[in-house]
Enzyme design. Structure first.
Site, PDB file in Angstrom:
ATOM      1  N   GLU A   2       0.821  -1.223   0.000  1.00 18.13           N
ATOM      2  CA  GLU A   2       0.000   0.000   0.000  1.00 18.13           C
ATOM      3  C   GLU A   2       0.852   1.268   0.000  1.00 18.13           C
ATOM      4  O   GLU A   2       0.394   2.335   0.416  1.00 18.13           O
ATOM      5  CB  GLU A   2      -0.950   0.024   1.207  1.00 18.13           C
ATOM      6  CG  GLU A   2      -1.974  -1.095   1.239  1.00 18.13           C
ATOM      7  CD  GLU A   2      -2.976  -1.089   0.100  1.00 18.13           C
ATOM      8  OE1 GLU A   2      -2.841  -0.299  -0.842  1.00 18.13           O
ATOM      9  OE2 GLU A   2      -3.904  -1.918   0.165  1.00 18.13           O
ATOM     10  N   HIS A  56      -1.652   2.569   8.243  1.00 13.13           N
ATOM     11  CA  HIS A  56      -2.728   1.820   7.590  1.00 13.13           C
ATOM     12  C   HIS A  56      -2.795   0.443   8.243  1.00 13.13           C
ATOM     13  O   HIS A  56      -1.759  -0.200   8.437  1.00 13.13           O
ATOM     14  CB  HIS A  56      -2.490   1.668   6.091  1.00 13.13           C
ATOM     15  CG  HIS A  56      -3.345   0.596   5.491  1.00 13.13           C
ATOM     16  ND1 HIS A  56      -4.703   0.741   5.374  1.00 13.13           N
ATOM     17  CD2 HIS A  56      -3.066  -0.650   5.050  1.00 13.13           C
ATOM     18  CE1 HIS A  56      -5.211  -0.372   4.863  1.00 13.13           C
ATOM     19  NE2 HIS A  56      -4.229  -1.238   4.663  1.00 13.13           N
ATOM     20  N   TYR A 106     -18.846  12.922  20.500  1.00  8.47           N
ATOM     21  CA  TYR A 106     -18.096  14.136  20.117  1.00  8.47           C
ATOM     22  C   TYR A 106     -16.677  13.848  19.658  1.00  8.47           C
ATOM     23  O   TYR A 106     -16.090  14.591  18.868  1.00  8.47           O
ATOM     24  CB  TYR A 106     -18.108  15.154  21.271  1.00  8.47           C
ATOM     25  CG  TYR A 106     -17.088  14.896  22.347  1.00  8.47           C
ATOM     26  CD1 TYR A 106     -17.372  14.066  23.425  1.00  8.47           C
ATOM     27  CD2 TYR A 106     -15.832  15.480  22.279  1.00  8.47           C
ATOM     28  CE1 TYR A 106     -16.432  13.808  24.402  1.00  8.47           C
ATOM     29  CE2 TYR A 106     -14.885  15.229  23.259  1.00  8.47           C
ATOM     30  CZ  TYR A 106     -15.178  14.396  24.319  1.00  8.47           C
ATOM     31  OH  TYR A 106     -14.233  14.149  25.269  1.00  8.47           O
ATOM     32  N   HIS A 134      -5.843  -2.973   9.636  1.00 14.05           N
ATOM     33  CA  HIS A 134      -7.180  -3.570   9.575  1.00 14.05           C
ATOM     34  C   HIS A 134      -7.697  -3.826  10.992  1.00 14.05           C
ATOM     35  O   HIS A 134      -7.987  -4.969  11.344  1.00 14.05           O
ATOM     36  CB  HIS A 134      -7.147  -4.900   8.807  1.00 14.05           C
ATOM     37  CG  HIS A 134      -6.471  -4.849   7.476  1.00 14.05           C
ATOM     38  ND1 HIS A 134      -6.082  -5.979   6.781  1.00 14.05           N
ATOM     39  CD2 HIS A 134      -6.115  -3.797   6.675  1.00 14.05           C
ATOM     40  CE1 HIS A 134      -5.524  -5.635   5.639  1.00 14.05           C
ATOM     41  NE2 HIS A 134      -5.514  -4.309   5.545  1.00 14.05           N
ATOM     42  N   HIS A 185     -12.054  -3.346   3.846  1.00 11.62           N
ATOM     43  CA  HIS A 185     -10.601  -3.346   4.000  1.00 11.62           C
ATOM     44  C   HIS A 185     -10.176  -2.921   5.418  1.00 11.62           C
ATOM     45  O   HIS A 185      -9.880  -3.778   6.231  1.00 11.62           O
ATOM     46  CB  HIS A 185     -10.000  -2.432   2.915  1.00 11.62           C
ATOM     47  CG  HIS A 185      -8.526  -2.554   2.774  1.00 11.62           C
ATOM     48  ND1 HIS A 185      -7.865  -2.362   1.588  1.00 11.62           N
ATOM     49  CD2 HIS A 185      -7.563  -2.832   3.679  1.00 11.62           C
ATOM     50  CE1 HIS A 185      -6.570  -2.541   1.754  1.00 11.62           C
ATOM     51  NE2 HIS A 185      -6.370  -2.821   3.029  1.00 11.62           N
ATOM     52  N   TYR A 199      -7.114  21.837  21.243  1.00  6.50           N
ATOM     53  CA  TYR A 199      -7.241  20.839  22.306  1.00  6.50           C
ATOM     54  C   TYR A 199      -6.061  19.877  22.259  1.00  6.50           C
ATOM     55  O   TYR A 199      -5.672  19.415  21.184  1.00  6.50           O
ATOM     56  CB  TYR A 199      -8.539  20.060  22.109  1.00  6.50           C
ATOM     57  CG  TYR A 199      -8.690  18.789  22.921  1.00  6.50           C
ATOM     58  CD1 TYR A 199      -9.101  18.844  24.236  1.00  6.50           C
ATOM     59  CD2 TYR A 199      -8.426  17.555  22.353  1.00  6.50           C
ATOM     60  CE1 TYR A 199      -9.250  17.685  24.976  1.00  6.50           C
ATOM     61  CE2 TYR A 199      -8.580  16.391  23.082  1.00  6.50           C
ATOM     62  CZ  TYR A 199      -9.001  16.463  24.398  1.00  6.50           C
ATOM     63  OH  TYR A 199      -9.149  15.319  25.112  1.00  6.50           O
TER      64      TYR A 199
HETATM   65 ZN   LIG Z   1      -4.610  -3.157   4.031  1.00  4.34          ZN
END
Ligand SMILES: [Zn+2]
Length: 211
Positions: free
Chosen positions: A72, A91, A112, A93, A154, A207
């Site tokens: 990726e 990235h 929130y 899962h 994904h 914040y």
């Molecule tokens: Zn992936």
């Protein structure tokens, strides 16, 4: 200097597995470096990584060193090119993000803290095959004015200024996905108004900033 940054990337990748954000080698992590980025390699367990296994991808998208970058890498590369506010990208899962993403469900303003990703909701990017330019394009679109998005069928992609912040953001989004998933199982979900979310977003502007 580069070796220290590579080691820090490996340590954070291992931490990503310890806090249930990632399983096995499916996720990937990067930091902006010179004109490009340093990114975890494809298909290697984080606990086995040495600094030289971390891949440098230059500003032209060419990778250097003995390893291939994560499949990726395009998502990471395209985010760094498009978003000057990105210093680190994660990235993975995570279970509850992946569950919502498999229903093609964005995370609406039920809590929130959804504003932590930069907007009134956390979008779900449309599906495309992993590792493709089409998927990267969908993710970049879903990240418009946001720092996190789900990816249909994904998982999750998010970015922040640095590694501790991006890991914290992933943990927070996974928690939101967990709670939202439980609410969907119980029944009708109540949402905060756009007006309230805009108040929260304004407060989030300063914040937690302890620079
Ligand atoms: Zn992936």
């Amino acid at each position: 200097m580069t070796e220290a940054r590579r080691r820090y990337l490996i340590e954070t990748a291992i931490e990503m597995n310890c806090c249930s954000i990632n399983q096995g080698t499916s996720g990937n992590l990067s930091i902006r470096h010179e004109s490009g980025m340093l990114i975890t390699p494809s298909g290697m367990a984080y606990s086995t990584l040495a600094p030289d296994d971390i891949v440098f991808v230059d500003g032209n998208g060419e990778h250097h060193g003995p390893r291939k970058p994560s499949s990726e890498w395009r998502i990471h590369y395209d985010i760094y090119q498009a978003r000057t506010d990105a210093g680190a990208i994660l990235h993975a899962h995570p279970t509850d993000c992946a569950a919502l993403a498999c229903l093609n469900k964005p995370i609406p303003a039920f809590h929130y803290m959804v504003a932590v990703a930069g907007g009134r909701d956390i979008r779900c990017a449309p599906y495309a095959t992993f590792g493709t330019q089409a998927l990267s394009n969908h993710v970049l679109e879903a990240l418009k004015d946001r720092k996190a998005c789900l990816m249909a069928h994904h998982g999750l992609t998010c970015f922040e200024k640095d590694l501790p912040r991006v890991l914290a953001l992933a943990v927070e989004v996974e928690h939101l996905a967990t709670v939202y998933g439980r609410l969907l199982a119980i029944g009708e979900v109540k949402l905060l108004t756009d007006i309230e979310m805009d108040i929260v977003l304004k407060k989030f502007g300063n914040y937690g900033l302890q620079d």
